[in-house]
Design an enzyme around this catalytic site. Sequence first.
Site, PDB file in Angstrom:
ATOM      1  N   ASP A 106       0.821  -1.214   0.000  1.00 30.78           N
ATOM      2  CA  ASP A 106       0.000   0.000   0.000  1.00 30.78           C
ATOM      3  C   ASP A 106       0.855   1.265   0.000  1.00 30.78           C
ATOM      4  OD1 ASP A 106      -2.120   1.740   0.221  1.00 30.78           O
ATOM      5  OD2 ASP A 106      -2.412   1.406   2.361  1.00 30.78           O
ATOM      6  N   ASP A 297      -2.129   5.983  -5.185  1.00 26.23           N
ATOM      7  CA  ASP A 297      -2.352   5.006  -4.124  1.00 26.23           C
ATOM      8  C   ASP A 297      -2.532   3.600  -4.689  1.00 26.23           C
ATOM      9  OD1 ASP A 297      -3.014   3.646  -1.854  1.00 26.23           O
ATOM     10  OD2 ASP A 297      -4.983   4.558  -1.609  1.00 26.23           O
TER      11      ASP A 297
END
Length: 409
Positions: A106, A297
């Site tokens: 992430d 992201d």
Amino acid sequence: MYIASVPQAAFLAFLWLQSLESTWATPARTQGFLAIPLTKTYNLPSSQLDEPNALFANGGELAGTIQSPTADAIHSLGLDIEGDDYGYVASMLIGTPPRPFRLLVDSGSSYLWVGGEGCVMGDGSGDCSNHTLIGPQSSSTFKDTGAPFFVKYGSGPVAGHIVSDHVNFAGIDVKDLTFAVALKESRHYGLKSTLYDGILGLARLLPGQSSFPPLIDTLYEQGFIKDPIVSYKIPRRADHLDDGEVAIGAMNPAKYKAATVITLPNIGTQRFWEVSLQRVVVNGLRMTWGTRSAVLDSGSTFILGPRKDIAKVHTAIPGAQYQNGTWAVPCHTDVIISFTFGDRTFPIPARDLPFKPVDKNDPDGLCLSRIGELQGSTDSRWIVGDVFLKNIYFSTHLGKNEISIAELA
């Protein structure tokens, strides 16, 4: 993964924490690169996928070890995919004896954490025993500082302690790495259907924001990598190329066109990797609005933006409809959307826009759009996830606080 609390409405958009299923393999050393398989898996029950308004993001996985790596090496985590391009997960060996832990990769969050022994779900519905847990019973090198750890994601909070233990991944072997264990997890993380054991956050933290540093800071400061760089080549399932990768320590020149690289300042004032979004063009029509920025992201499946922006984008898509708080587009749309950063334009192919049929009995009708509203957002920030990222190569440099973007090789 955007760390915030939001309503779980049309897009459960902030679930930038998801999944994996790992296959271990022997890493391959090629031209200084360490290639290690990683798996991507959807982590929610299929019944939830049947809900037209239930959109989620997900994860993949890494595995393997290699001896005596150098700081000049690029430690490469290969990405594989399950599901319809949902998310990416990695696997680390943690503890003594070492055991694999599956982690969501992430770029939108900063912490490394896994479930701890004795972990329970915060709503009292059970423990976290469906997942691999770490603690003094399973690892002789585990050390618990007792210092509290807490982080709240859109899918719920995680609380526990700051600890240290032996960690091995991607040819890197850290004897005493500081990270966190979760002793109380929101129900989302403790469920059997959640196929990852923790989160590998690769965003940054400013001084004073945390009592322990992000992983990349530690690897750089201890000399495991030459530069504090993380680079991403997000794969697409439909391509069947198995060419996805997260490279730690450098950019992998085999994955991008060197002549197309642009390097931009990170304008994010907090943890995020954020760049100025110069222009969005939909079906040849330039969107007109004020200043916009984009958080890159890898933990988000979708692209999310302020309601008015998203409405304007879909108004330019023939056949798009707004239903129950969610936009839908024709499943066979031919619209191309492009983003411009640093005077270079990067398109999103039409095939990446539709998600899942609104009516499963009508796959040629309307599909949920992979571009959605950022619930409660009133600012100019967009969250740009895998819908866009799988069409570019991007890299973050912690030391220089810069982001590089390039066309794929």
